[in-house]
Design a protein around this motif. Structure first.
Motif, PDB file in Angstrom:
ATOM      1  N   GLY A  41       0.827  -1.195   0.000  1.00 15.91           N
ATOM      2  CA  GLY A  41       0.000   0.000   0.000  1.00 15.91           C
ATOM      3  C   GLY A  41       0.866   1.251   0.000  1.00 15.91           C
ATOM      4  N   PRO A  42       0.249   2.395   0.253  1.00 14.54           N
ATOM      5  CA  PRO A  42       0.996   3.670   0.252  1.00 14.54           C
ATOM      6  C   PRO A  42       2.131   3.695   1.261  1.00 14.54           C
ATOM      7  N   ILE A  43       2.042   2.790   2.258  1.00 13.28           N
ATOM      8  CA  ILE A  43       3.086   2.779   3.269  1.00 13.28           C
ATOM      9  C   ILE A  43       4.448   2.440   2.693  1.00 13.28           C
ATOM     10  N   TYR A  44       4.439   1.695   1.554  1.00 13.02           N
ATOM     11  CA  TYR A  44       5.710   1.340   0.921  1.00 13.02           C
ATOM     12  C   TYR A  44       6.486   2.610   0.551  1.00 13.02           C
ATOM     13  N   ARG A  45       5.797   3.557  -0.073  1.00 13.95           N
ATOM     14  CA  ARG A  45       6.458   4.790  -0.492  1.00 13.95           C
ATOM     15  C   ARG A  45       7.005   5.541   0.724  1.00 13.95           C
ATOM     16  N   GLN A  46       6.241   5.564   1.804  1.00 13.42           N
ATOM     17  CA  GLN A  46       6.687   6.246   3.009  1.00 13.42           C
ATOM     18  C   GLN A  46       7.936   5.590   3.588  1.00 13.42           C
ATOM     19  N   ILE A  47       7.958   4.243   3.561  1.00 13.44           N
ATOM     20  CA  ILE A  47       9.125   3.523   4.069  1.00 13.44           C
ATOM     21  C   ILE A  47      10.358   3.852   3.242  1.00 13.44           C
ATOM     22  N   PHE A  48      10.197   3.790   1.917  1.00 13.49           N
ATOM     23  CA  PHE A  48      11.339   4.073   1.029  1.00 13.49           C
ATOM     24  C   PHE A  48      11.843   5.507   1.211  1.00 13.49           C
ATOM     25  N   ASP A  49      10.919   6.467   1.351  1.00 14.15           N
ATOM     26  CA  ASP A  49      11.328   7.869   1.533  1.00 14.15           C
ATOM     27  C   ASP A  49      12.107   8.039   2.835  1.00 14.15           C
ATOM     28  N   GLU A  50      11.643   7.368   3.891  1.00 13.94           N
ATOM     29  CA  GLU A  50      12.321   7.488   5.181  1.00 13.94           C
ATOM     30  C   GLU A  50      13.698   6.833   5.138  1.00 13.94           C
ATOM     31  N   LEU A  51      13.786   5.674   4.462  1.00 14.99           N
ATOM     32  CA  LEU A  51      15.084   5.013   4.314  1.00 14.99           C
ATOM     33  C   LEU A  51      16.056   5.889   3.518  1.00 14.99           C
ATOM     34  N   TYR A  52      15.530   6.537   2.474  1.00 17.22           N
ATOM     35  CA  TYR A  52      16.365   7.411   1.652  1.00 17.22           C
ATOM     36  C   TYR A  52      16.911   8.571   2.487  1.00 17.22           C
ATOM     37  N   ARG A  53      16.046   9.138   3.350  1.00 14.93           N
ATOM     38  CA  ARG A  53      16.481  10.244   4.210  1.00 14.93           C
ATOM     39  C   ARG A  53      17.596   9.792   5.150  1.00 14.93           C
ATOM     40  N   LEU A  54      17.451   8.611   5.728  1.00 15.37           N
ATOM     41  CA  LEU A  54      18.463   8.097   6.644  1.00 15.37           C
ATOM     42  C   LEU A  54      19.782   7.805   5.936  1.00 15.37           C
ATOM     43  N   LYS A  55      19.687   7.311   4.696  1.00 19.32           N
ATOM     44  CA  LYS A  55      20.912   7.028   3.941  1.00 19.32           C
ATOM     45  C   LYS A  55      21.618   8.322   3.558  1.00 19.32           C
ATOM     46  N   LEU A  56      20.831   9.368   3.206  1.00 19.72           N
ATOM     47  CA  LEU A  56      21.442  10.668   2.898  1.00 19.72           C
ATOM     48  C   LEU A  56      22.191  11.202   4.119  1.00 19.72           C
ATOM     49  N   ASP A  57      21.594  10.996   5.284  1.00 24.04           N
ATOM     50  CA  ASP A  57      22.225  11.503   6.512  1.00 24.04           C
ATOM     51  C   ASP A  57      23.286  10.542   7.038  1.00 24.04           C
ATOM     52  N   GLU A  58      23.542   9.473   6.301  1.00 18.55           N
ATOM     53  CA  GLU A  58      24.575   8.482   6.622  1.00 18.55           C
ATOM     54  C   GLU A  58      24.351   7.827   7.991  1.00 18.55           C
ATOM     55  N   VAL A  59      23.063   7.597   8.307  1.00 10.44           N
ATOM     56  CA  VAL A  59      22.683   6.835   9.494  1.00 10.44           C
ATOM     57  C   VAL A  59      22.723   5.342   9.169  1.00 10.44           C
ATOM     58  N   ILE A  60      22.287   4.983   7.962  1.00  9.15           N
ATOM     59  CA  ILE A  60      22.384   3.620   7.457  1.00  9.15           C
ATOM     60  C   ILE A  60      23.128   3.664   6.135  1.00  9.15           C
ATOM     61  N   TYR A  61      23.665   2.468   5.700  1.00 12.48           N
ATOM     62  CA  TYR A  61      24.575   2.511   4.557  1.00 12.48           C
ATOM     63  C   TYR A  61      24.271   1.500   3.445  1.00 12.48           C
ATOM     64  N   ASN A  62      23.646   0.339   3.773  1.00 15.48           N
ATOM     65  CA  ASN A  62      23.482  -0.705   2.765  1.00 15.48           C
ATOM     66  C   ASN A  62      22.141  -1.401   2.934  1.00 15.48           C
ATOM     67  N   SER A  63      21.915  -2.440   2.134  1.00 16.75           N
ATOM     68  CA  SER A  63      20.626  -3.123   2.148  1.00 16.75           C
ATOM     69  C   SER A  63      20.369  -3.814   3.488  1.00 16.75           C
ATOM     70  N   GLU A  64      21.454  -4.386   4.106  1.00 17.63           N
ATOM     71  CA  GLU A  64      21.265  -5.026   5.409  1.00 17.63           C
ATOM     72  C   GLU A  64      20.793  -4.005   6.445  1.00 17.63           C
ATOM     73  N   ASP A  65      21.407  -2.809   6.401  1.00 12.62           N
ATOM     74  CA  ASP A  65      20.975  -1.745   7.311  1.00 12.62           C
ATOM     75  C   ASP A  65      19.517  -1.377   7.075  1.00 12.62           C
ATOM     76  N   GLU A  66      19.122  -1.368   5.800  1.00 14.25           N
ATOM     77  CA  GLU A  66      17.746  -1.002   5.467  1.00 14.25           C
ATOM     78  C   GLU A  66      16.766  -2.029   6.051  1.00 14.25           C
ATOM     79  N   ILE A  67      17.084  -3.329   5.889  1.00 11.13           N
ATOM     80  CA  ILE A  67      16.215  -4.386   6.422  1.00 11.13           C
ATOM     81  C   ILE A  67      16.118  -4.291   7.948  1.00 11.13           C
ATOM     82  N   GLN A  68      17.276  -4.094   8.572  1.00 11.74           N
ATOM     83  CA  GLN A  68      17.285  -4.005  10.031  1.00 11.74           C
ATOM     84  C   GLN A  68      16.486  -2.798  10.514  1.00 11.74           C
TER      85      GLN A  68
END
Length: 877
Positions: free
Chosen positions: A833-860
């Motif tokens: 559902g629409p929540i997918y887009r929200q999850i991806f946007d939030e993950l993108y924000r965290l990666k830009l801020d270098e809080v997470i770095y790779n796919s494993e970080d994203e899953i966790q």
């Protein structure tokens, strides 16, 4: 508006001074103030279409701001213009050689010099300004000087007159034409001698030439027989004249010729005479005038036949029907460069229509009216055997510009003033359609240079095209910018081929043999071959483009390679290389293009070029600045003339935008912008933008910044022209920008970028003040911006820390991507559902801020959110 005029009862000095002033003030309209002297009237009967001088009735003086007055400074000599000249709001530029009088007009410029002719003053200005003139113009100016100085014999003649005459002679002034229109004062004896000769003159028709032999006898010697002969020659208007005057026991012979068919020095050689081909004399003793005349007639029987109408007429005749409108007739005349055309009804000629008739109709908003209402029906015609001298006399006596040639009631040809003038002036005859190029050089084969400079695959393609053309019975050439840049050694692999034959057929064969695709545009007789590697080859059938009216889009018809090259904008773009196997690599240079490349000049091919297509003005500027060339003086003069006549205002904004984009896509367009402002082009492009207020440093940094961005984030492609547009529009108000967007048909991407650019200065200021923003905060501000506005932003951010922070964000943005996808979220048990887009946007924000770095970080991170119950209501909390 400004006009050029002279005194009433206009003589040759006044006429010539008006023509000279026209060279100094090319945008001014030349207007007769009143009547013309007999000789000037005769001259205008033959040359009126070339001088384009109006009568007061043809001019609207409401917008008049300045009068350029020559050969007089006295308002009382201005005839029909006297009342207009009395207006208090007018400015005067005055050039005169008469003594100053108290009631003379006052001029802002007032050049009053004690010289023999007013024309001399203006010739001096032409020399000082280094303005080029044609041989025809030099002849008119020489007429003015010769008339007012008595052929440089009057005591009023000054050294300046001689210097001006010498200059005009060096520019090709034709003294034979000058002599034909000059009046010289005679003594009483000379007048009596002329009368006797007139009474005794006999005309002989010899090999289609009109030959006059006139005989007289006098007991004493009368000087000036050559001057009397000139006058008699003018009166009789024959092709050749021999005057035999027996004086003091000797026969004095003076001969003159207007035709190259009769060399009078050869005719008189057997009588011991000497001289030039067209002017010779002899003194014969111990023979009577009749015996001498018999010898001359016998010699004349061996001359070549004179030109007849059939030799100079244009055929087949282009005609218009009686039901054509005046506007349609005008377009056809412009297309073919004619000043008039016969009007037919069925197969019968019923009248003649001239360009002047069309101009009058348009002046009164009657362009829609049929031709039959304006045509001249009182038609004079000639036969194919009419001698040129006779038809010239018909034209002058009847003040007409063209004569139909009729044979057995059928229209077989037409002779125009231009055809007659060509017989008088040779290769340097003047036309409305004036060529500006010089003839090309001797043949050159470029094969060696092609093998050295071209990639082998391109050379192979050109060879294959030539072989295919040979097999199809056609001829193919490589043309245009490819050949121009080949000689300049500038990389350019945009292949343009022109075919004498069927271009579409050659394109189809070439595509087949190279494994490519072929696209055909039937209307323009063009095709494009697209090769598997993306290389594009443009192929066209040799064609002539003509313009139905000024600033119109061109129409096309099939033609030869010479005509195809002649339609092009500048001489440097008229070069072609022959590709058929028998002459592969031969350079075709009809118009001196290679010489202009070597000289570094931009030159149009003919004077109406900018009138037919004003976009060529913009292209001239673009090529001038790209190659660091110079627009040659005549080309620049015609460009400025077209600008002053507002030809650019007749263009559609779509065409202007296309040329502007090309200019702004150059490596550094700032020089072109300056040139447009300098010669008056810019006010037709973006008059709201004041170029003088632009930051030049910013402009010059654009290309550097575009290159930096493209290289750093390859394969990013920035439309540099759009960066220049947003910078140019930056100082405008919202209403002014909206006005620009309404005028110009930008695409949606450009419109969005331009509107978006209005926020860029504010964001640049914000980033400078808060130079420690984290990446996702910057992304929130500019993440959706166009690449062009990112360049604009980089130009505006000057503070070092803010710049480093911005670049660091761009580097992150370039490499950061969310690596997991919807399938990963499904496996984690998250409902789609629409929540997918929200999850991806939030993950993108965290990666830009270098809080997470790779796919494993994203899953966790997603699992952590699930454990925290952040998806309980179907969204990230």
């Amino acid at each position: 508006m400004e006009i050029i005029t002279s005194h009433n009862a206009l003589d040759f000095d006044g006429l010539a001074a008006m023509v000279a002033a026209g060279k100094l003030y090319p945008s001014a309209v030349k207007v007769f103030s009143g009547t013309l002297s007999k000789n000037v009237k005769k001259f205008m009967a033959l040359y009126k279409d070339l001088l384009m001088i109006k009568t007061p009735k043809e001019v609207n003086f409401e917008q008049l701001k300045r009068i350029i007055l020559v050969d007089t400074a006295n308002i009382n000599r201005l005839g029909h213009l006297q009342k207009i000249a009395a207006r208090e709001d007018l400015e005067f530029f005055i050039y005169d050689h008469h003594p100053v009088a108290p009631d003379d007009l006052t001029g802002t410029i007032k050049e009053i010099h004690t010289v023999g002719a007013a024309t001399t003053i203006l010739v001096g200005e032409i020399i000082a300004r280094n303005i080029s003139i044609s041989a025809f113009e030099a002849t008119i100016l020489m007429l003015g000087i010769y008339e007012d100085t008595g052929s440089l014999l009057f005591t009023s003649t000054t050294p300046q007159d001689l210097e001006a005459a010498a200059y005009l002679l060096s520019r090709g002034a034709n003294l034979s034409v000058v002599a034909n229109f000059m009046e010289q004062p005679f003594s009483g004896e000379q007048r009596q001698l002329l009368q006797v000769l007139l009474n005794n003159a006999q005309h002989y028709r010899i090999n289609n030439l009109d030959v006059v032999i006139a005989v007289c006898e006098s007991e004493k010697f009368i000087p000036g027989l050559d001057a009397v002969t000139y006058r008699l020659f003018e009166v009789e208007n024959s092709d050749v004249i021999f005057v035999l005057a027996q004086m003091e026991g000797k026969v004095n012979v003076v001969a003159r010729s207007r035709t190259s068919n009769v060399r009078v020095n050869d005719i008189l050689q057997v009588l011991g005479g000497r001289g030039h081909e067209k002017a010779a004399s002899a003194i014969i003793r111990n023979q009577s005038p009749r015996e001498v005349a018999n010898v001359i007639v016998q010699q004349l029987n061996d001359i070549h036949p004179g030109l007849m109408a059939r030799d100079i007429m244009s055929t087949p005749v282009k005609t218009v029907s009686t039901d054509f409108t005046m506007e349609e007739a005008g377009r056809i005349m412009l297309r073919y460069g004619h000043t008039g055309m016969p009007v037919v009804q069925g197969n019968t000629m019923v009248g003649v229509i001239s360009r002047r008739d069309v101009d009058k109709a348009n002046m009164h908003d009657l362009g829609h009216a049929p031709v039959k209402g304006f045509m001249t029906t009182d038609i004079l015609s000639i036969s194919p055997d009419t001698p040129v001298g006779e038809l010239q006399k018909i034209m002058v006596d009847n003040d007409i510009g063209r004569l139909p040639v009729v044979n057995n009631n059928q229209l077989v040809g037409i002779v125009s003033r231009t055809d007659v003038l060509r017989t008088l002036h040779g290769d340097d005859y003047p036309e409305d359609h004036e060529v500006l190029y010089s003839f090309g050089e001797e043949e050159l084969n470029c094969l060696g240079m092609m093998e050295e400079r071209l990639p082998s695959r391109f050379l192979a393609i050109l060879r294959l095209a030539g072989q295919i053309a040979e097999g199809l019975g056609s001829t193919v050439y490589c043309v245009g910018g490819f050949v121009r840049d080949f000689f300049l050694q500038v990389p350019n692999f945009d292949l343009d081929l022109v075919v004498e034959g069927n271009g579409e057929e050659l394109a189809a064969h070439l595509a087949q043999q190279l494994g490519g695709k072929c696209r055909i545009h039937e209307r323009f007789r063009t095709a494009m071959v697209i090769l598997p590697d993306g290389t594009k080859i443009d192929i066209a059938t040799a064609r002539t483009e003509y313009y139905e009216f000024p600033a119109a889009l061109p129409r096309v018809r099939k033609s030869s390679i010479r005509e195809d090259l002649y339609r092009r904008d500048f001489t440097i773009n008229t070069l072609a290389i022959y590709l058929n196997p028998d002459r592969f690599g031969d350079l075709i240079d009809y118009f001196g293009g290679r010489r202009d490349l070597e000289k570094g000049v931009i030159r149009i091919l003919y004077n109406l070029s900018f009138v037919e297509d004003p976009t060529r003005i913009l292209r001239a500027i673009r090529f001038e600045q790209r190659y660091n060339f110079t627009i040659e003086p005549d080309t620049l003069r015609f460009a400025i003339g077209a600008i002053e006549r507002r030809m650019l205002g007749k263009l559609s904004y779509k065409r202007i935008l296309h040329e502007l984009i090309l200019i702004l896509s150059e490596k550094d367009p700032s020089g072109s912008l300056d040139r447009m402002r300098e010669i008056g082009v810019w006010k037709y492009i973006l008059p709201e933008v004041k170029l003088e207020h632009l930051n030049r440093v910013t402009l010059r940094r654009i290309s550097i910044m575009v290159t930096w961005l493209e290289e750093r984030y390859y394969p990013v492609n920035v439309q540099s022209w759009l960066v220049y547009i947003v910078v140019l529009l930056a100082r405008l108000s919202e209403d002014e920008v909206e006005s620009v967007l309404e005028r110009y048909p930008f695409d949606n991407y450009a419109i969005q970028a331009i509107k978006e650019s209005r926020r860029v200065p504010l964001i640049a200021e914000h980033l400078t003040e808060k130079n420690n923003l984290v990446a996702h905060e910057i992304d929130h501000l500019i993440g959706e911006w166009s690449k062009e506005n990112l360049v604009y932003l980089l130009l505006l951010v000057r503070e070092e820390k803010a710049w480093d922070n911005l670049v660091y964000y761009l580097d992150l943005k370039e490499r950061v991507r969310v690596e997991i996808n919807g399938n990963d979220l499904k496996e984690l048990g998250i409902k789609e559902g629409p929540i997918y887009r929200q999850i991806f946007d939030e993950l993108y924000r965290l990666k830009l801020d270098e809080v997470i770095y790779n796919s494993e970080d994203e899953i966790q991170q997603v699992k952590k959110w699930m454990e925290e119950g952040r998806f309980a209501d179907g969204k990230v909390n």
